[in-house]
Scaffold this motif. Sequence first.
Motif, PDB file in Angstrom:
ATOM      1  N   SER A 124       0.561  -0.922  -0.288  1.00  0.00           N
ATOM      2  CA  SER A 124       0.035  -0.344  -0.106  1.00  0.00           C
ATOM      3  C   SER A 124       0.742   1.353  -0.061  1.00  0.00           C
ATOM      4  O   SER A 124      -0.183   2.376  -0.591  1.00  0.00           O
ATOM      5  CB  SER A 124      -0.326   0.029   1.348  1.00  0.00           C
ATOM      6  OG  SER A 124      -1.706  -1.193   0.877  1.00  0.00           O
ATOM      7  N   GLN A 127       2.238   2.036  -3.065  1.00  0.00           N
ATOM      8  CA  GLN A 127       0.802   2.700  -4.219  1.00  0.00           C
ATOM      9  C   GLN A 127       1.177   4.099  -4.140  1.00  0.00           C
ATOM     10  O   GLN A 127       0.156   5.073  -5.296  1.00  0.00           O
ATOM     11  CB  GLN A 127      -0.223   1.296  -3.992  1.00  0.00           C
ATOM     12  CG  GLN A 127      -1.566   1.556  -5.024  1.00  0.00           C
ATOM     13  CD  GLN A 127      -0.810   1.228  -6.533  1.00  0.00           C
ATOM     14  OE1 GLN A 127      -0.581   0.653  -6.720  1.00  0.00           O
ATOM     15  NE2 GLN A 127      -1.538   1.981  -7.629  1.00  0.00           N
ATOM     16  N   ARG A 131       1.687   6.985  -6.720  1.00  0.00           N
ATOM     17  CA  ARG A 131      -0.110   7.949  -7.069  1.00  0.00           C
ATOM     18  C   ARG A 131      -0.156   9.205  -6.879  1.00  0.00           C
ATOM     19  O   ARG A 131      -0.559  10.105  -7.432  1.00  0.00           O
ATOM     20  CB  ARG A 131      -1.393   7.357  -6.587  1.00  0.00           C
ATOM     21  CG  ARG A 131      -1.799   5.796  -6.683  1.00  0.00           C
ATOM     22  CD  ARG A 131      -3.319   5.922  -5.814  1.00  0.00           C
ATOM     23  NE  ARG A 131      -3.678   4.832  -6.217  1.00  0.00           N
ATOM     24  CZ  ARG A 131      -4.782   4.259  -5.846  1.00  0.00           C
ATOM     25  NH1 ARG A 131      -5.387   4.562  -4.483  1.00  0.00           N
ATOM     26  NH2 ARG A 131      -5.559   3.003  -5.744  1.00  0.00           N
ATOM     27  N   ARG A 136       4.452   9.425 -10.872  1.00  0.00           N
ATOM     28  CA  ARG A 136       2.459   9.241 -11.046  1.00  0.00           C
ATOM     29  C   ARG A 136       2.427   9.245 -12.161  1.00  0.00           C
ATOM     30  O   ARG A 136       2.468  10.085 -12.815  1.00  0.00           O
ATOM     31  CB  ARG A 136       1.867  10.408 -10.018  1.00  0.00           C
ATOM     32  CG  ARG A 136       0.316   9.906 -10.296  1.00  0.00           C
ATOM     33  CD  ARG A 136      -0.493  11.320 -10.524  1.00  0.00           C
ATOM     34  NE  ARG A 136       0.273  13.053 -10.698  1.00  0.00           N
ATOM     35  CZ  ARG A 136      -0.885  13.462 -11.706  1.00  0.00           C
ATOM     36  NH1 ARG A 136      -2.325  12.116 -12.425  1.00  0.00           N
ATOM     37  NH2 ARG A 136      -0.541  14.306 -12.270  1.00  0.00           N
ATOM     38  N   ARG A 146       0.639  -4.810 -13.570  1.00  0.00           N
ATOM     39  CA  ARG A 146       0.388  -4.720 -11.832  1.00  0.00           C
ATOM     40  C   ARG A 146       0.567  -6.592 -11.980  1.00  0.00           C
ATOM     41  O   ARG A 146       1.538  -6.596 -10.971  1.00  0.00           O
ATOM     42  CB  ARG A 146      -0.774  -5.269 -11.357  1.00  0.00           C
ATOM     43  CG  ARG A 146      -1.449  -3.811 -11.516  1.00  0.00           C
ATOM     44  CD  ARG A 146      -2.412  -2.717 -11.613  1.00  0.00           C
ATOM     45  NE  ARG A 146      -2.352  -1.168 -11.105  1.00  0.00           N
ATOM     46  CZ  ARG A 146      -3.833  -0.931 -11.149  1.00  0.00           C
ATOM     47  NH1 ARG A 146      -4.977  -1.566 -10.051  1.00  0.00           N
ATOM     48  NH2 ARG A 146      -4.330   0.535 -11.294  1.00  0.00           N
TER      49      ARG A 146
END
Length: 354
Positions: A124, A127, A131, A136, A146
Amino acid sequence: MHRHRELCARAVDPLEIAAALEAHGMTDRTAAHFRHRDVFSLAEEMYARVPRHSSDRSAPPASAHAVPEPVAGAAAGPSRLLTLVLLPALPGALCAGLLAGLAQAPPGRARTLAVVAGVLAVLSAVQLCLRHGPLRSPRPAGVAVRLATLWLLGYAVLGDGLLDAAVRGGPDRLWPVDTATALGLALAMWPAVLCARLFTGGARRRLARSRGLGEFAAATRPLLLASLTCYLAALAGLLALAGAALGAPPALGGAGALGALLLLARLLLVHGHRATPTVALATAAGVELAVLCSVLASRLPGCGFLAVPAETLIEVCGAEAVPTLACAVAAFALLGRAVPALSRASAHTDPGTR
């Protein structure tokens, strides 16, 4: 000029028009039909002949060379600190905390739940880094990217031990986990973000100063190679540091090749290229999966020949050779595609003008 009138009216520099024409497939050969030696010369005439919007004429002179900064550099102060320092350091900190906690936790169900929760927390955090900030992408990565990335990361931590055990007839018990490689790759998120920022910001500054597309490409290519080299040097240092801290030698070759592959793929995704990184990541993951499946399938009656290539390679070079070769070949192929793709001006213009 009629087709691209709105672009020419809003452009603040001829190079912005040239980059947009290049993004639409215009080449120097096409520009020759309009009696210009190259795309930049054609863009200069379009810039001169199409009147600017009134808002552009009232802008200060300095805006004529202003180039949008990447997302990580657009916000100052706390936002810059968050995207360039705090978020990239989070995966490494969580992974180090997880490994430290597992060293003290007794075996059992609670330990298993802690491992699952820790791995999800690290993923997480990764990720979040993808982002926000220089890594990004304007569009979310596809499912294939992925899945291939997750497989490559999982194989880097678990694959060598599993393959070695499979060749020996197992696994009949839990195979060893490469915790040093896991920690080194998690810590390497920070240099990945900084090197991506170095490349993107440097390319945007060169875009503002360049007098032509050829000059921009010549200045951007060494910048890409220097950014990749800095990242690999930082990754090697972090892997060595993780190995010394955990008392286990990391897989330098496999992890280094994987790091180069993932960074190049992400840079291409950030700058609008999706097909090539998808193919490269899927190919590397497919090779690793095929080798592992061939060893397992060789246990079927009459299928022993399937494991001969893998067993020969492992006997000569060790189990680490499989991910090293798979990721290194994919990374070199991706580098050959990334150098020309990321040295085009159209890859570094504002997305709204592409």
